[in-house]
Design a protein around this motif. Structure first.
Motif, PDB file in Angstrom:
ATOM      1  N   VAL A  32       7.446   0.966 -16.009  1.00  0.00           N
ATOM      2  CA  VAL A  32       7.049   0.292 -14.777  1.00  0.00           C
ATOM      3  C   VAL A  32       5.535   0.322 -14.667  1.00  0.00           C
ATOM      4  CG1 VAL A  32       7.136   0.455 -12.264  1.00  0.00           C
ATOM      5  CG2 VAL A  32       9.188   0.810 -13.603  1.00  0.00           C
ATOM      6  N   THR A  33       4.965  -0.814 -14.426  1.00  0.00           N
ATOM      7  CA  THR A  33       3.511  -0.859 -14.346  1.00  0.00           C
ATOM      8  C   THR A  33       2.978  -1.417 -13.045  1.00  0.00           C
ATOM      9  OG1 THR A  33       3.450  -3.028 -15.400  1.00  0.00           O
ATOM     10  CG2 THR A  33       3.268  -1.114 -16.831  1.00  0.00           C
ATOM     11  N   GLN A  34       3.803  -2.096 -12.253  1.00  0.00           N
ATOM     12  CA  GLN A  34       3.286  -2.702 -11.028  1.00  0.00           C
ATOM     13  C   GLN A  34       4.104  -2.262  -9.819  1.00  0.00           C
ATOM     14  OE1 GLN A  34       3.136  -6.888 -12.156  1.00  0.00           O
ATOM     15  NE2 GLN A  34       0.983  -6.606 -12.682  1.00  0.00           N
ATOM     16  N   HIS A  35       3.372  -1.930  -8.746  1.00  0.00           N
ATOM     17  CA  HIS A  35       3.991  -1.436  -7.516  1.00  0.00           C
ATOM     18  C   HIS A  35       3.506  -2.270  -6.340  1.00  0.00           C
ATOM     19  CE1 HIS A  35       3.994   2.041 -10.227  1.00  0.00           C
ATOM     20  NE2 HIS A  35       5.093   2.393  -9.604  1.00  0.00           N
ATOM     21  N   VAL A  36       4.403  -2.593  -5.435  1.00  0.00           N
ATOM     22  CA  VAL A  36       4.027  -3.199  -4.161  1.00  0.00           C
ATOM     23  C   VAL A  36       3.871  -2.044  -3.185  1.00  0.00           C
ATOM     24  CG1 VAL A  36       4.723  -4.729  -2.281  1.00  0.00           C
ATOM     25  CG2 VAL A  36       5.302  -5.314  -4.650  1.00  0.00           C
ATOM     26  N   ARG A  37       2.663  -1.926  -2.621  1.00  0.00           N
ATOM     27  CA  ARG A  37       2.383  -0.796  -1.733  1.00  0.00           C
ATOM     28  C   ARG A  37       1.974  -1.281  -0.345  1.00  0.00           C
ATOM     29  NH1 ARG A  37      -1.638   2.887  -5.289  1.00  0.00           N
ATOM     30  NH2 ARG A  37      -3.039   1.338  -4.413  1.00  0.00           N
ATOM     31  N   PHE A  38       2.399  -0.520   0.668  1.00  0.00           N
ATOM     32  CA  PHE A  38       1.944  -0.734   2.031  1.00  0.00           C
ATOM     33  C   PHE A  38       0.689   0.116   2.213  1.00  0.00           C
ATOM     34  CE2 PHE A  38       6.600  -1.426   3.557  1.00  0.00           C
ATOM     35  CZ  PHE A  38       6.592  -2.710   3.042  1.00  0.00           C
ATOM     36  N   ARG A  39      -0.442  -0.542   2.399  1.00  0.00           N
ATOM     37  CA  ARG A  39      -1.722   0.149   2.559  1.00  0.00           C
ATOM     38  C   ARG A  39      -1.823   0.701   3.980  1.00  0.00           C
ATOM     39  NH1 ARG A  39      -4.491  -3.693   0.743  1.00  0.00           N
ATOM     40  NH2 ARG A  39      -5.084  -4.637   2.708  1.00  0.00           N
ATOM     41  N   LEU A  40      -2.245   1.958   4.100  1.00  0.00           N
ATOM     42  CA  LEU A  40      -2.350   2.631   5.393  1.00  0.00           C
ATOM     43  C   LEU A  40      -3.765   2.515   5.949  1.00  0.00           C
ATOM     44  CD1 LEU A  40      -0.381   5.893   4.506  1.00  0.00           C
ATOM     45  CD2 LEU A  40       0.509   3.720   5.378  1.00  0.00           C
ATOM     46  N   ASP A  41      -3.876   2.627   7.268  1.00  0.00           N
ATOM     47  CA  ASP A  41      -5.194   2.567   7.898  1.00  0.00           C
ATOM     48  C   ASP A  41      -6.057   3.744   7.455  1.00  0.00           C
ATOM     49  OD1 ASP A  41      -5.265   4.697  10.339  1.00  0.00           O
ATOM     50  OD2 ASP A  41      -3.234   3.919  10.068  1.00  0.00           O
ATOM     51  N   ASP A  42      -7.360   3.642   7.694  1.00  0.00           N
ATOM     52  CA  ASP A  42      -8.307   4.643   7.204  1.00  0.00           C
ATOM     53  C   ASP A  42      -8.051   6.036   7.763  1.00  0.00           C
ATOM     54  OD1 ASP A  42      -9.567   2.747   5.644  1.00  0.00           O
ATOM     55  OD2 ASP A  42     -11.101   2.295   7.152  1.00  0.00           O
ATOM     56  N   ASP A  43      -7.700   6.135   9.049  1.00  0.00           N
ATOM     57  CA  ASP A  43      -7.449   7.451   9.644  1.00  0.00           C
ATOM     58  C   ASP A  43      -6.230   8.128   9.004  1.00  0.00           C
ATOM     59  OD1 ASP A  43      -9.609   7.132  11.319  1.00  0.00           O
ATOM     60  OD2 ASP A  43      -8.406   6.452  13.031  1.00  0.00           O
ATOM     61  N   ALA A  44      -5.180   7.357   8.781  1.00  0.00           N
ATOM     62  CA  ALA A  44      -3.977   7.909   8.145  1.00  0.00           C
ATOM     63  C   ALA A  44      -4.272   8.302   6.702  1.00  0.00           C
ATOM     64  CB  ALA A  44      -2.842   6.904   8.206  1.00  0.00           C
ATOM     65  N   ALA A  45      -5.018   7.461   5.992  1.00  0.00           N
ATOM     66  CA  ALA A  45      -5.369   7.784   4.600  1.00  0.00           C
ATOM     67  C   ALA A  45      -6.210   9.055   4.546  1.00  0.00           C
ATOM     68  CB  ALA A  45      -6.119   6.620   3.958  1.00  0.00           C
ATOM     69  N   ALA A  46      -7.107   9.235   5.520  1.00  0.00           N
ATOM     70  CA  ALA A  46      -7.919  10.453   5.574  1.00  0.00           C
ATOM     71  C   ALA A  46      -7.046  11.677   5.861  1.00  0.00           C
ATOM     72  CB  ALA A  46      -9.005  10.315   6.635  1.00  0.00           C
ATOM     73  N   ALA A  47      -6.046  11.527   6.720  1.00  0.00           N
ATOM     74  CA  ALA A  47      -5.134  12.640   7.017  1.00  0.00           C
ATOM     75  C   ALA A  47      -4.316  13.011   5.776  1.00  0.00           C
ATOM     76  CB  ALA A  47      -4.211  12.276   8.174  1.00  0.00           C
ATOM     77  N   VAL A  48      -3.856  12.016   5.021  1.00  0.00           N
ATOM     78  CA  VAL A  48      -3.120  12.275   3.781  1.00  0.00           C
ATOM     79  C   VAL A  48      -4.040  12.954   2.772  1.00  0.00           C
ATOM     80  CG1 VAL A  48      -1.979  11.180   1.804  1.00  0.00           C
ATOM     81  CG2 VAL A  48      -1.400  10.465   4.130  1.00  0.00           C
ATOM     82  N   ASP A  49      -5.282  12.479   2.681  1.00  0.00           N
ATOM     83  CA  ASP A  49      -6.253  13.107   1.767  1.00  0.00           C
ATOM     84  C   ASP A  49      -6.514  14.564   2.140  1.00  0.00           C
ATOM     85  OD1 ASP A  49      -6.489  10.840   0.234  1.00  0.00           O
ATOM     86  OD2 ASP A  49      -8.350  10.153   1.185  1.00  0.00           O
ATOM     87  N   ALA A  50      -6.561  14.859   3.445  1.00  0.00           N
ATOM     88  CA  ALA A  50      -6.778  16.242   3.887  1.00  0.00           C
ATOM     89  C   ALA A  50      -5.592  17.133   3.472  1.00  0.00           C
ATOM     90  CB  ALA A  50      -6.971  16.284   5.398  1.00  0.00           C
ATOM     91  N   LEU A  51      -4.375  16.602   3.591  1.00  0.00           N
ATOM     92  CA  LEU A  51      -3.205  17.364   3.150  1.00  0.00           C
ATOM     93  C   LEU A  51      -3.233  17.570   1.642  1.00  0.00           C
ATOM     94  CD1 LEU A  51      -0.479  15.683   5.386  1.00  0.00           C
ATOM     95  CD2 LEU A  51      -1.300  18.047   5.558  1.00  0.00           C
ATOM     96  N   ARG A  52      -3.633  16.544   0.915  1.00  0.00           N
ATOM     97  CA  ARG A  52      -3.739  16.671  -0.537  1.00  0.00           C
ATOM     98  C   ARG A  52      -4.802  17.691  -0.931  1.00  0.00           C
ATOM     99  NH1 ARG A  52      -3.372  10.323  -2.464  1.00  0.00           N
ATOM    100  NH2 ARG A  52      -1.093  10.147  -2.311  1.00  0.00           N
TER     101      ARG A  52
END
Length: 194
Positions: A32-52
């Protein structure tokens, strides 16, 4: 050797030769090489990055890409499917989701994920994605089909127990889906669809 054993052996060989970033097999064992992704808003992406970052501090490997919800995956999503997807999404409002549950998925127990609370709005957009892609993609992955899909962001791709200890209890993350994109695992290219 029985047919299923041969098919599994072939799939393992194909996956071993797959480019970096390709971790799944589509129909008939193709990577599998291609994924359809739902992009998250910047605040949510920052919260996920903080958890990571907390999981990484606990010694876990974390995904390098921006947090997103993968809605579909396939060996190839051709331009005709992308155009149909864009047309289908043009008439829909993108949902807000709550990422609230730490856990793992059945097909990848070595990962720790933050799963979304599933509601009718999220399912409607997910179904629209699959309506647009039906019969137009090569090698769809069954785990992302309606009825089998568990929407989530991967927080750690190794040592899920250590990551769970480091992250529990996780505060729920409110995320607005701000776009839909196709991510190519081979080229690392992301193509906006909506």
């Amino acid at each position: 050797m029985c047919t299923s054993t041969r098919r599994f052996a072939r799939a393992a060989r194909v996956c071993a030769r797959a480019p970096r970033g390709v971790h799944e097999l589509g129909r008939y064992g193709a990577p599998v090489t291609q994924h359809v992704r739902f992009r998250l808003d910047d605040d949510a992406a920052a919260a996920v990055d903080a958890l990571r970052a907390r999981a990484a501090a606990a010694g876990c490997t974390v995904p390098p890409e921006r947090g997103a919800l993968t809605a579909a995956a396939a060996v190839a999503i051709p331009p005709t499917a992308r155009a149909a997807l864009a047309d289908e999404l043009r008439v829909l409002a993108l949902p807000t989701v709550w990422l609230a549950t730490l856990g793992s998925t059945a097909d990848r127990p070595h990962e720790l994920v933050l799963a979304a609370v599933v509601d009718s709005e999220l399912l409607a957009v997910h179904n629209a994605v699959h309506d647009a892609l039906a019969g137009r993609v090569r090698g769809p992955v069954a785990a992302y089909l309606p009825g089998a899909w568990l929407p989530h962001c991967v927080l750690a791709s190794t040592k899920p127990a250590e990551a769970f200890i480091a992250l529990h209890p996780a505060e729920p993350v409110r995320a607005q889906v701000v776009g839909v994109e196709i991510a190519d695992a081979r080229t690392r290219e992301t193509i906006p669809v909506h």
